[in-house]
Design an enzyme around this catalytic site. Structure first.
Site, PDB file in Angstrom:
ATOM      1  N   SER A   1      48.918  97.393  34.966  1.00  0.00           N
ATOM      2  CA  SER A   1      49.411  96.544  36.051  1.00  0.00           C
ATOM      3  C   SER A   1      50.929  96.547  36.065  1.00  0.00           C
ATOM      4  O   SER A   1      51.574  96.159  35.087  1.00  0.00           O
ATOM      5  CB  SER A   1      48.912  95.111  35.880  1.00  0.00           C
ATOM      6  OG  SER A   1      49.576  94.263  36.791  1.00  0.00           O
TER       7      SER A   1
ATOM      8  N   HIS B   1      47.820  99.889  38.870  1.00  0.00           N
ATOM      9  CA  HIS B   1      47.255  98.645  39.401  1.00  0.00           C
ATOM     10  C   HIS B   1      48.371  97.811  40.013  1.00  0.00           C
ATOM     11  O   HIS B   1      49.357  97.475  39.339  1.00  0.00           O
ATOM     12  CB  HIS B   1      46.556  97.860  38.293  1.00  0.00           C
ATOM     13  CG  HIS B   1      45.756  96.697  38.787  1.00  0.00           C
ATOM     14  ND1 HIS B   1      44.486  96.831  39.308  1.00  0.00           N
ATOM     15  CD2 HIS B   1      46.058  95.371  38.862  1.00  0.00           C
ATOM     16  CE1 HIS B   1      44.030  95.642  39.664  1.00  0.00           C
ATOM     17  NE2 HIS B   1      44.965  94.744  39.412  1.00  0.00           N
TER      18      HIS B   1
ATOM     19  N   ASP C   1      49.304  94.355  41.929  1.00  0.00           N
ATOM     20  CA  ASP C   1      48.868  92.992  42.221  1.00  0.00           C
ATOM     21  C   ASP C   1      49.655  92.421  43.390  1.00  0.00           C
ATOM     22  O   ASP C   1      50.876  92.255  43.300  1.00  0.00           O
ATOM     23  CB  ASP C   1      49.062  92.102  40.992  1.00  0.00           C
ATOM     24  CG  ASP C   1      48.090  92.441  39.877  1.00  0.00           C
ATOM     25  OD1 ASP C   1      46.877  92.440  40.136  1.00  0.00           O
ATOM     26  OD2 ASP C   1      48.541  92.707  38.746  1.00  0.00           O
TER      27      ASP C   1
ATOM     28  N   MET D   1      50.146  89.181  45.758  1.00  0.00           N
ATOM     29  CA  MET D   1      49.869  87.737  45.797  1.00  0.00           C
ATOM     30  C   MET D   1      50.650  87.090  46.929  1.00  0.00           C
ATOM     31  O   MET D   1      51.809  87.423  47.169  1.00  0.00           O
ATOM     32  CB  MET D   1      50.290  87.091  44.472  1.00  0.00           C
ATOM     33  CG  MET D   1      49.762  87.771  43.238  1.00  0.00           C
ATOM     34  SD  MET D   1      50.347  86.935  41.749  1.00  0.00           S
ATOM     35  CE  MET D   1      50.031  88.212  40.531  1.00  0.00           C
TER      36      MET D   1
ATOM     37  N   HIS E   1      45.168  95.369  44.386  1.00  0.00           N
ATOM     38  CA  HIS E   1      44.367  94.148  44.234  1.00  0.00           C
ATOM     39  C   HIS E   1      44.980  93.055  45.104  1.00  0.00           C
ATOM     40  O   HIS E   1      46.050  92.536  44.796  1.00  0.00           O
ATOM     41  CB  HIS E   1      44.380  93.765  42.746  1.00  0.00           C
ATOM     42  CG  HIS E   1      43.725  92.465  42.423  1.00  0.00           C
ATOM     43  ND1 HIS E   1      43.877  91.858  41.190  1.00  0.00           N
ATOM     44  CD2 HIS E   1      42.924  91.634  43.134  1.00  0.00           C
ATOM     45  CE1 HIS E   1      43.207  90.724  41.167  1.00  0.00           C
ATOM     46  NE2 HIS E   1      42.620  90.570  42.340  1.00  0.00           N
TER      47      HIS E   1
ATOM     48  N   MET F   1      45.297  89.550  46.279  1.00  0.00           N
ATOM     49  CA  MET F   1      45.060  88.127  46.009  1.00  0.00           C
ATOM     50  C   MET F   1      45.671  87.345  47.156  1.00  0.00           C
ATOM     51  O   MET F   1      46.676  86.647  47.007  1.00  0.00           O
ATOM     52  CB  MET F   1      45.671  87.741  44.660  1.00  0.00           C
ATOM     53  CG  MET F   1      44.919  88.315  43.485  1.00  0.00           C
ATOM     54  SD  MET F   1      45.745  88.052  41.904  1.00  0.00           S
ATOM     55  CE  MET F   1      46.657  89.592  41.753  1.00  0.00           C
TER      56      MET F   1
ATOM     57  N   MET G   1      37.655  89.131  37.115  1.00  0.00           N
ATOM     58  CA  MET G   1      38.863  88.538  36.532  1.00  0.00           C
ATOM     59  C   MET G   1      38.504  87.810  35.237  1.00  0.00           C
ATOM     60  O   MET G   1      37.600  86.977  35.214  1.00  0.00           O
ATOM     61  CB  MET G   1      39.492  87.548  37.516  1.00  0.00           C
ATOM     62  CG  MET G   1      40.009  88.167  38.805  1.00  0.00           C
ATOM     63  SD  MET G   1      41.294  89.401  38.539  1.00  0.00           S
ATOM     64  CE  MET G   1      42.578  88.420  37.753  1.00  0.00           C
TER      65      MET G   1
ATOM     66  N   GLY H   1      46.819  85.110  39.356  1.00  0.00           N
ATOM     67  CA  GLY H   1      48.081  84.536  39.791  1.00  0.00           C
ATOM     68  C   GLY H   1      49.256  84.829  38.883  1.00  0.00           C
ATOM     69  O   GLY H   1      50.372  84.967  39.354  1.00  0.00           O
ATOM     70  N   PHE H   2      49.009  84.934  37.579  1.00  0.00           N
ATOM     71  CA  PHE H   2      50.091  85.178  36.642  1.00  0.00           C
ATOM     72  C   PHE H   2      49.641  86.143  35.554  1.00  0.00           C
ATOM     73  O   PHE H   2      48.478  86.125  35.139  1.00  0.00           O
ATOM     74  CB  PHE H   2      50.560  83.872  35.977  1.00  0.00           C
ATOM     75  CG  PHE H   2      51.191  82.903  36.926  1.00  0.00           C
ATOM     76  CD1 PHE H   2      52.552  82.959  37.200  1.00  0.00           C
ATOM     77  CD2 PHE H   2      50.431  81.944  37.563  1.00  0.00           C
ATOM     78  CE1 PHE H   2      53.138  82.077  38.092  1.00  0.00           C
ATOM     79  CE2 PHE H   2      50.999  81.055  38.460  1.00  0.00           C
ATOM     80  CZ  PHE H   2      52.362  81.118  38.719  1.00  0.00           C
ATOM     81  N   GLY H   3      50.569  86.966  35.066  1.00  0.00           N
ATOM     82  CA  GLY H   3      50.273  87.854  33.954  1.00  0.00           C
ATOM     83  C   GLY H   3      50.406  87.139  32.627  1.00  0.00           C
ATOM     84  O   GLY H   3      50.939  86.030  32.533  1.00  0.00           O
ATOM     85  N   GLY H   4      49.918  87.778  31.570  1.00  0.00           N
ATOM     86  CA  GLY H   4      50.117  87.272  30.216  1.00  0.00           C
ATOM     87  C   GLY H   4      49.208  86.140  29.795  1.00  0.00           C
ATOM     88  O   GLY H   4      49.465  85.480  28.792  1.00  0.00           O
TER      89      GLY H   4
ATOM     90  N   ASP I   1      40.038  92.635  34.542  1.00  0.00           N
ATOM     91  CA  ASP I   1      41.470  92.388  34.662  1.00  0.00           C
ATOM     92  C   ASP I   1      41.799  91.012  34.100  1.00  0.00           C
ATOM     93  O   ASP I   1      41.280  90.008  34.573  1.00  0.00           O
ATOM     94  CB  ASP I   1      41.877  92.458  36.138  1.00  0.00           C
ATOM     95  CG  ASP I   1      43.362  92.217  36.375  1.00  0.00           C
ATOM     96  OD1 ASP I   1      44.113  92.022  35.404  1.00  0.00           O
ATOM     97  OD2 ASP I   1      43.767  92.215  37.557  1.00  0.00           O
ATOM     98  N   GLY I   2      42.664  90.989  33.083  1.00  0.00           N
ATOM     99  CA  GLY I   2      43.135  89.715  32.544  1.00  0.00           C
ATOM    100  C   GLY I   2      43.027  89.634  31.043  1.00  0.00           C
ATOM    101  O   GLY I   2      41.928  89.591  30.504  1.00  0.00           O
ATOM    102  N   GLY I   3      44.164  89.669  30.368  1.00  0.00           N
ATOM    103  CA  GLY I   3      44.158  89.528  28.914  1.00  0.00           C
ATOM    104  C   GLY I   3      43.593  90.714  28.172  1.00  0.00           C
ATOM    105  O   GLY I   3      43.245  90.608  26.984  1.00  0.00           O
TER     106      GLY I   3
ATOM    107  N   GLY J   1      48.372  94.786  31.619  1.00  0.00           N
ATOM    108  CA  GLY J   1      49.772  94.701  32.006  1.00  0.00           C
ATOM    109  C   GLY J   1      50.688  94.663  30.802  1.00  0.00           C
ATOM    110  O   GLY J   1      51.210  95.681  30.358  1.00  0.00           O
ATOM    111  N   SER J   2      50.834  93.452  30.240  1.00  0.00           N
ATOM    112  CA  SER J   2      51.761  93.298  29.112  1.00  0.00           C
ATOM    113  C   SER J   2      51.325  94.107  27.904  1.00  0.00           C
ATOM    114  O   SER J   2      52.166  94.615  27.151  1.00  0.00           O
ATOM    115  CB  SER J   2      51.891  91.810  28.740  1.00  0.00           C
ATOM    116  OG  SER J   2      50.624  91.227  28.527  1.00  0.00           O
TER     117      SER J   2
END
Length: 214
Positions: free
Chosen positions: A7, A30, A32, A34, A63, A65, A136, A141-144, A174-176, A196-197
């Site tokens: 991401s 990817h 994002d 928003m 993606h 959102m 998800m 809405g937010f990364g990390g 997607d997420g964590g 992402g991170s």
């Protein structure tokens, strides 16, 4: 083979072209998008997707959102998206289906997205019409954010539905997603991982991408 979709939300936006080239070993970019309405954050839009398209041949996994995505899916396809995913929660079932149809009419792949509180059953009306389902594993809405392990049951349920009704459909998480969570995603049946991170903060990005493949 498991696909990796880094991401760019975690990239350095002042050096976006450089950071996209740094993930050349991955499978998708990817992106994002928003709107500050569907999710409590604002990110990037159509002009940035068009700019990214000029600097990479990698498939762009966009993606959305955003509320009422049917209004904008054609513009994102025209900007260079290869795959456009829309949230089932973002509009009526009729309009989500219309968005999928518009994406396909542009010759692109379409997908649907489920937020953490949305059950697997919400994907069933669209299951045979899409090329990807995204689950998800954080609130969008937010990364990390911290990975929600309780979503693995939903991933496994969707894997069973996909295998039964649309085996060619990809299943994305997607997420964590990180080295300590990727194997749970793969074991549950996901074959595309967004990170992402975990990718962009790695000292060796190609090695991290290889590690996330499981």
């Amino acid at each position: 083979m498991v696909k990796i979709a880094p991401s760019i939300l975690s990239a350095d936006f002042a050096n976006l072209e450089r950071d996209i080239h740094r993930i050349a070993d991955a499978d998708y970019v990817h992106v994002d998008v928003m709107d500050g309405v569907f999710v409590p954050n604002i990110s990037i839009g159509i002009p940035v997707v068009a700019s990214i398209r000029k600097v990479t041949d990698m498939p762009l996994d966009v993606h959305l959102m955003i509320v009422e995505p049917v209004r904008y899916v054609e513009q994102f396809c025209d900007a260079g998206a290869d795959l456009v995913t829309v949230h089932v929660e973002a509009d009526t079932q009729e309009n989500i289906r219309a968005a999928i149809d518009k994406i396909h009419a542009k010759g692109k792949r379409a997908g649907i997205v489920l937020k953490p509180k949305t059950p697997a059953a919400a994907a069933e009306p669209f299951l045979q019409d899409v090329e990807l389902i995204l689950v998800m594993t954080v609130e969008p809405g937010f990364g990390g954010q911290k990975f929600m392990a309780d979503q693995m049951e939903k991933v496994a349920a969707l894997r069973r539905l996909i295998d039964e009704k649309n085996p060619a459909c990809e299943l994305e998480v997607d997420g964590g997603v990180a080295p300590d969570t990727c194997r749970a995603c793969i074991a549950a049946g996901a074959n595309v991982l967004v990170a992402g991170s975990a990718v962009y903060k790695a000292a060796d990005i190609p090695a991290r991408i290889a590690e996330l493949r499981g």
